[in-house]
Design an enzyme around this catalytic site. Sequence first.
Site, PDB file in Angstrom:
ATOM      1  N   ASP A 164      36.520  33.901  37.032  1.00  0.00           N
ATOM      2  CA  ASP A 164      35.809  33.810  38.877  1.00  0.00           C
ATOM      3  C   ASP A 164      34.783  34.586  38.630  1.00  0.00           C
ATOM      4  O   ASP A 164      35.257  36.373  38.529  1.00  0.00           O
ATOM      5  CB  ASP A 164      37.742  34.229  39.380  1.00  0.00           C
ATOM      6  CG  ASP A 164      36.868  34.290  40.610  1.00  0.00           C
ATOM      7  OD1 ASP A 164      35.656  34.149  40.885  1.00  0.00           O
ATOM      8  OD2 ASP A 164      37.504  33.229  41.521  1.00  0.00           O
ATOM      9  N   HIS A 165      33.432  34.195  38.540  1.00  0.00           N
ATOM     10  CA  HIS A 165      32.770  35.689  38.479  1.00  0.00           C
ATOM     11  C   HIS A 165      32.542  36.151  39.784  1.00  0.00           C
ATOM     12  O   HIS A 165      31.695  36.959  39.298  1.00  0.00           O
ATOM     13  CB  HIS A 165      31.502  34.705  38.484  1.00  0.00           C
ATOM     14  CG  HIS A 165      30.646  33.915  39.203  1.00  0.00           C
ATOM     15  ND1 HIS A 165      31.517  32.639  39.650  1.00  0.00           N
ATOM     16  CD2 HIS A 165      29.913  34.162  40.151  1.00  0.00           C
ATOM     17  CE1 HIS A 165      30.510  32.696  40.744  1.00  0.00           C
ATOM     18  NE2 HIS A 165      29.405  33.133  40.950  1.00  0.00           N
ATOM     19  N   HIS A 194      37.141  31.622  44.693  1.00  0.00           N
ATOM     20  CA  HIS A 194      36.398  32.704  44.923  1.00  0.00           C
ATOM     21  C   HIS A 194      36.759  33.338  46.111  1.00  0.00           C
ATOM     22  O   HIS A 194      36.910  34.674  46.802  1.00  0.00           O
ATOM     23  CB  HIS A 194      35.253  32.387  45.833  1.00  0.00           C
ATOM     24  CG  HIS A 194      35.046  31.807  44.579  1.00  0.00           C
ATOM     25  ND1 HIS A 194      34.398  32.314  42.863  1.00  0.00           N
ATOM     26  CD2 HIS A 194      33.823  31.011  43.779  1.00  0.00           C
ATOM     27  CE1 HIS A 194      34.216  31.777  41.834  1.00  0.00           C
ATOM     28  NE2 HIS A 194      33.348  30.954  41.961  1.00  0.00           N
TER      29      HIS A 194
HETATM   30  C1  BG6 Z   1      30.517  28.123  41.792  1.00  0.00           C
HETATM   31  C2  BG6 Z   1      30.686  26.762  42.446  1.00  0.00           C
HETATM   32  O1  BG6 Z   1      31.810  29.215  41.479  1.00  0.00           O
HETATM   33  O2  BG6 Z   1      30.198  29.692  42.861  1.00  0.00           O
HETATM   34  C3  BG6 Z   1      29.894  26.438  43.002  1.00  0.00           C
HETATM   35  O3  BG6 Z   1      31.629  25.561  41.954  1.00  0.00           O
HETATM   36  C4  BG6 Z   1      28.976  27.769  44.124  1.00  0.00           C
HETATM   37  O4  BG6 Z   1      29.625  25.353  43.673  1.00  0.00           O
HETATM   38  C5  BG6 Z   1      28.903  29.058  43.040  1.00  0.00           C
HETATM   39  O5  BG6 Z   1      27.518  27.031  44.596  1.00  0.00           O
HETATM   40  C6  BG6 Z   1      28.396  30.130  44.102  1.00  0.00           C
HETATM   41  O6  BG6 Z   1      28.452  31.855  43.248  1.00  0.00           O
HETATM   42  P1  BG6 Z   1      26.901  32.594  43.484  1.00  0.00           P
HETATM   43  O7  BG6 Z   1      27.540  33.816  43.005  1.00  0.00           O
HETATM   44  O8  BG6 Z   1      26.243  31.943  43.622  1.00  0.00           O
HETATM   45  O9  BG6 Z   1      27.866  32.407  45.055  1.00  0.00           O
END
Ligand code: BG6
Length: 497
Positions: free
Chosen positions: A183-184, A246
């Site tokens: 989960d980045h 997230h």
């Molecule tokens: C991803 C989603 O996990 O996270 C995307 O699939 C989203 O839809 C993205 O745009 C957002 O990541 P960040 O790091 O740009 O906030």
Amino acid sequence: MQASQLKPDVPVGLVIFGATGDLTARKLVPALYQLALADQLPDDLHIIGFARREWSDDDFRDEMSAAVKEHSRSQPVDDEVLQHLLGCMQYVVGDFNNQDAYARLDALLDELKADNRLFYLATPPRAFPVIIDAIGEAKLAHCPRGWTRVVIEKPYGHDLASAQELDEVAHQVFEEEQIYRIDHYLGKETVQNILVFRFANGIFEPLWNRRYIDSVQITMAETIGVGDRAGYYEDAGVIRDIFQNHLLQLLALTAMEAPVAFNAHAVRDEKVKVLKALHPLTGAQAIQQTVRAQYAAGEVDGEDLPGYLELDDVATDSTTETLMAAELYIDNWRWAGVPFFLRSGKRLARRVTEIAVQYKQVPLSLFGAKNMAGEAPNRLVLNIQPEEGITLDFGAKVPGPDNAIQGVQMDFSYAEAFGAGTPEAYERLLMDCMNGDATLFTRSDEVQAAWAFVDGITAAWQQQGAQQLPQYACGSWGPKEMDAFIQDAGFSWRNPA
Ligand code: BG6
């Protein structure tokens, strides 16, 4: 969440499945370049791209060189470092279920003496079980001379049942300890700082409970639309794309108890407890405590944009939500009765992710109601992105003869305190899995608890039957139903300017 900035001192073979895809070019290889620049990669590293496209080693290197130049956060790119990184790259052509390709991969890993293996599944989710099975069949899941780990990207399942199925497939081939579910958001510096802020400082934790906190708002607002992922998004919606992972992760970090230690087991044990303590949202309650909407044509940053229903790959009568909010409660002693409002959407007015903790009002106003610094002056905001920092709002006396009070702010900014150049999430996450630290990755029971909760909501929506969702113009903060939703609960949205 131990500092694992140690450079691994073993030979590592990093195999990227889906090496020709967007994630590899935009995130993974630029993150590897950044780690190379900081001299954090193992000295003996081999990066092997694995995909169907008929590329040679040189094609792969050329593509990755262009990707680093386009997407690296450190510009201009250092050519010597880049050339060294490209020199570690090789490419294996093959279908994900083709055992001949895995035999070639096996031979290559042996030849390179890459005895510690990290298999990175950067592919569409339907390929996850296929690749995992094939790795198992090729006897690549365990190397007697070193460790083997697998990184699985999101989405991890589509609901509880499919996540359990994927877990079953994964557990037939790998031990849970070998599995790193991404989960980045957990790799973001500011997200990690939630725990440091809470548990390395004595002054906030005593106030971090139902006695002092009135409500919490967690917002993840995006200005981008669904881009060229409409096919995937139609089935996912914001609830599966962002809320299940997230947003619930941000909630878990905000609400969890202090872990007994800072390691993968202890931290994840506490997060799971929060997810399991969520008051289930099902049936009529789920309908009442959630709101959904869909973006219509509008303007973001001066650009005219089409509505969601006008996109290719989107059904003209689609009921997929691009914006949602939910009012959640955590049934435990710390949080009973405190509403958590979670909200996320695409094509909103501003890109912002934040956690706003609203403290209760003083018990008695000594300065007259009209002189209060706003209705509830004490609010702590953890700014996750893009302006990374923390602010605390409170009331101060306006200089002068009367007791006029005005809201003021104490501000901490990452950029001011530590300079620009915060590492990207994938840099930290790649290092952690090479170092065997799973703290920032989600565990099987955690993912399942999140899905179990989400399934209650999606079942209620489905039961309600397909109905056109309220529309909001691109570039707005949502339809009027969004405001009515929170006002009915006695609160209002904090829409950062
Ligand atoms: C991803 C989603 O996990 O996270 C995307 O699939 C989203 O839809 C993205 O745009 C957002 O990541 P960040 O790091 O740009 O906030």
